[in-house]
Design a protein around this motif. Structure first.
Motif, PDB file in Angstrom:
ATOM      1  N   CYS A 176      -2.526   0.090  -3.482  1.00  0.00           N
ATOM      2  CA  CYS A 176      -1.698  -1.074  -3.816  1.00  0.00           C
ATOM      3  C   CYS A 176      -1.110  -1.628  -2.520  1.00  0.00           C
ATOM      4  N   CYS A 179       3.013  -0.892  -2.864  1.00  0.00           N
ATOM      5  CA  CYS A 179       3.610   0.448  -2.847  1.00  0.00           C
ATOM      6  C   CYS A 179       2.640   1.519  -2.349  1.00  0.00           C
ATOM      7  N   CYS A 190      -0.866  -3.085 -10.279  1.00  0.00           N
ATOM      8  CA  CYS A 190      -0.693  -1.706  -9.849  1.00  0.00           C
ATOM      9  C   CYS A 190      -0.382  -0.790 -11.032  1.00  0.00           C
ATOM     10  N   GLN A 192       1.292   1.774 -10.914  1.00  0.00           N
ATOM     11  CA  GLN A 192       2.659   2.267 -10.726  1.00  0.00           C
ATOM     12  C   GLN A 192       3.694   1.237 -11.176  1.00  0.00           C
ATOM     13  N   HIS A 196       3.210  -5.480  -9.113  1.00  0.00           N
ATOM     14  CA  HIS A 196       2.434  -5.457  -7.867  1.00  0.00           C
ATOM     15  C   HIS A 196       1.019  -5.964  -8.143  1.00  0.00           C
TER      16      HIS A 196
HETATM   17 ZN   LIG Z   1       2.124  -0.809  -6.427  1.00  0.00          ZN
END
Ligand SMILES: [Zn+2]
Ligand SMILES: [Zn+2]
Length: 585
Positions: A176, A179, A190, A192, A196
């Motif tokens: 990503c 992050c 992303c 996460q 993102h």
């Molecule tokens: Zn990310």
């Protein structure tokens, strides 16, 4: 504990930009150092709460740990006046974190921020309580597909050194950009944190960039310069029998896929990294060739499909090149296959049958079962189009058939007076059909009623047109014709010395197309043609449709080469000359 450099937020999305100015903390993620992780014990990581608002509001934040290995967050509540900052200390229990990761748990967890803006003058709050998160990473990455730890691959400096491929499930991975967490090549957001953006370039997973085949993209700069990025093979094979006959390339997830066959009929499905040209996987063997001129593979939902001239329909895992299913259809396939959506749950396959007629197969894209088989008046030799639940198919009898893609029932059929070497194009509720008799038809997609019809030329239309909402760009044997989409009036002709049979693409009004003289031409909006790229002087032709993705124009030529060309500013490649050199005509 080192804090990450301030995370950058992609500016492509205005929603993300708005959030960037409002996000109540900096940075957005912190990572435990690898030494602390290895030695164990408790360690502190820090970030700041910030109130950037210039509206006089007070930022009120409540903080809570999102995993057991985040042992404490101090303070747990804060109120910040305009422009104020406050440091937050996060206690990380490295022993507990290691235990969780060893047991297959996630190596990242959020510190949740519940925040609202309070206005002093009237006691009101702006939009109520909102939620954000600052991610705390252990220096371990996990595969987003199989969730196994990629610990061995993390570098000594603790950076999220993401391996290119998961060593356990072979998922293709990319970090990503915000992050650093590993993400599948398939992911746009992303794993996460869905705010993102890991991949922004739109896919071109089938003919014309999508199931409606309009061949146009509004995003990006108005550019018509081309520079070579890579090609496969790197130079055209000298011996004709060594040349691969390519079908139309398609692009998705950062990869390019296309089928190709040798002169002996030895056929494979290839996939390359769109950026570097590195092969993604060993070429997948096909029982016989995909038709080179109008045939083509398609990508959606992590799958690549291709159908061969003798009716073999194969489905391959896009990231691994492994077989998902393979079935044999009773017919011959000359047009490209077309999935009906981004998820790839349904697949349309046009087939010519041995009785001299044809049919449209509606297949389960995941499992390969034939759901419906709709008979056509004549044999189809181009791709079907799909929009708003309906499929549209051209066949050699001159019929355009509209099929309900749920039931396989024929909704309407219309005669166009001549056969087709082009796929239908659907846009704004209209279907565009271009015949081998030089006529373009515009019909209402719902009813089949004629909106307008125009005899543009005496030359056949030999390729699928593009449609940017204003103009229809029609490839013909005497050049490239522009017709107004609304009124059906011919507005311009770009004459060419050789027939144009490859589908044009339109990028922000700028036209790009390959010709049977082996060159790629471009015309910035409102301007004349310029020659942008030559694939060779030895009878090389461009016939198969191109793909546009990842800043590249991907096109195959009959000299056996698949070209990846980078789309650049025209001026950078074609300096103006007083000779008018490089003009097509
Ligand atoms: Zn990310
Ligand atoms: Zn994996």
């Amino acid at each position: 504990v080192p804090e990450d450099a301030a995370a950058t937020v992609p500016t492509a999305s205005s929603a993300a930009a708005t959030e960037a100015t409002e996000f109540p903390a900096s940075p957005r993620s912190v990572t435990l150092g690898p030494a602390e992780f290895t030695t164990g014990g408790k360690h502190a990581a820090r970030f700041r709460l910030v109130n950037p608002a210039d509206d006089g509001s007070v930022l009120h934040v409540r903080l809570a740990p999102g995993a057991a290995w985040i042992a404490g967050v101090l303070p747990s509540e804060a109120a910040l006046g305009p422009g104020e900052q406050q440091t937050v200390s996060v206690t990380i229990d490295a022993d507990e974190g290691r235990r969780v990761v060893r047991d297959g748990g996630a190596p990242s967890a959020p510190v949740r921020l519940l925040y609202q803006r309070l206005f002093a003058e009237n006691g009101s709050n702006n939009g109520g309580e909102r939620e954000a998160a600052v991610y705390v990473h252990l220096p371990v990455a996990t595969c987003p597909a199989c969730h196994r730890s990629l610990e061995a691959a993390v570098g000594r400096d603790g950076a999220h050194a993401v391996p290119e491929v998961c060593p356990y499930c072979f998922e293709r991975l990319r970090p990503c950009p915000v992050c650093g967490a590993p993400n599948s090549w398939l992911a746009r957001q992303c794993a996460q944190d869905s705010s993102h953006v890991v991949r922004a370039s739109p896919d071109w997973g089938m003919l014309g960039g999508g199931s409606a085949h309009d061949g146009s993209r509004a995003a990006g700069r108005a550019t018509t310069g081309l520079a070579r990025r890579w090609s496969f093979p790197s130079v055209p094979p000298a011996r004709r029998e060594n040349r691969l006959a390519w079908s139309a390339p398609v692009a998705a997830y950062g990869l390019i896929a296309a089928a190709a066959a040798t002169a002996d009929g030895d056929a494979h499905l290839y996939a390359f990294d769109a950026r570097t040209g590195a092969p993604m996987w060993e070429p997948y063997p096909l029982p016989d060739p995909v038709y080179p001129d109008r045939g083509g593979a398609a990508i959606a939902g992590g799958r690549i499909w291709a159908a061969t001239v003798d009716g073999a329909c194969v489905c391959v895992d896009a990231l691994r090149g492994t077989r998902l299913w393979e079935v044999s259809l009773p017919g011959h396939v000359y047009g490209a296959v077309v999935p009906t959506g981004e998820d790839g749950k349904r697949l349309l396959v046009p087939a010519a049958t041995d009785d001299g007629r044809g049919c449209l197969f509606l297949m389960d894209g995941e499992h390969g079962t034939v759901l419906h088989q709709t008979p056509l008046v004549g044999p189809p030799d181009s791709a079907p189009a799909f929009a708003d639940g309906r499929a549209f198919v051209h066949d050699d009898s001159g019929a355009l058939t509209c099929v309900d893609a749920e039931t396989g029932a024929v909704v309407w059929t219309a005669a166009c007076g001549a056969g087709f070497d082009s796929a239908p194009v659907v846009r704004d509720g209209k279907v565009i059909s271009t015949t081998s008799g030089g006529v373009v038809w515009c019909r209402d997609a719902a009813t089949g009623e004629e909106t307008w019809r125009l005899t543009v030329t005496n030359a056949p239309f030999g390729g699928t047109p593009a449609h940017d909402g204003l103009l229809v760009y029609l490839p013909a044997d005497d050049g490239l014709h522009l017709v107004s989409a609304g009124t059906g009036r011919a507005v311009r002709r770009h004459p060419t010395l050789q027939p144009v049979r490859s589908a044009p693409v339109v990028l922000d009004g700028a036209l790009l197309f390959g010709s049977t003289d082996g060159n790629v031409y471009g015309a910035p909006a409102g301007r004349g043609l310029e020659k942008l790229y030559e694939t060779g002087t030895t009878g090389s032709q461009i016939i198969a449709a191109p793909a546009v993705a990842d800043g590249g124009f991907f096109v195959a030529a009959t000299n056996g080469v698949l070209y990846a060309l980078t789309v650049v500013e025209a001026a950078a490649v074609t300096p103006p000359t007083d000779q008018g050199a490089g003009r097509a005509v």
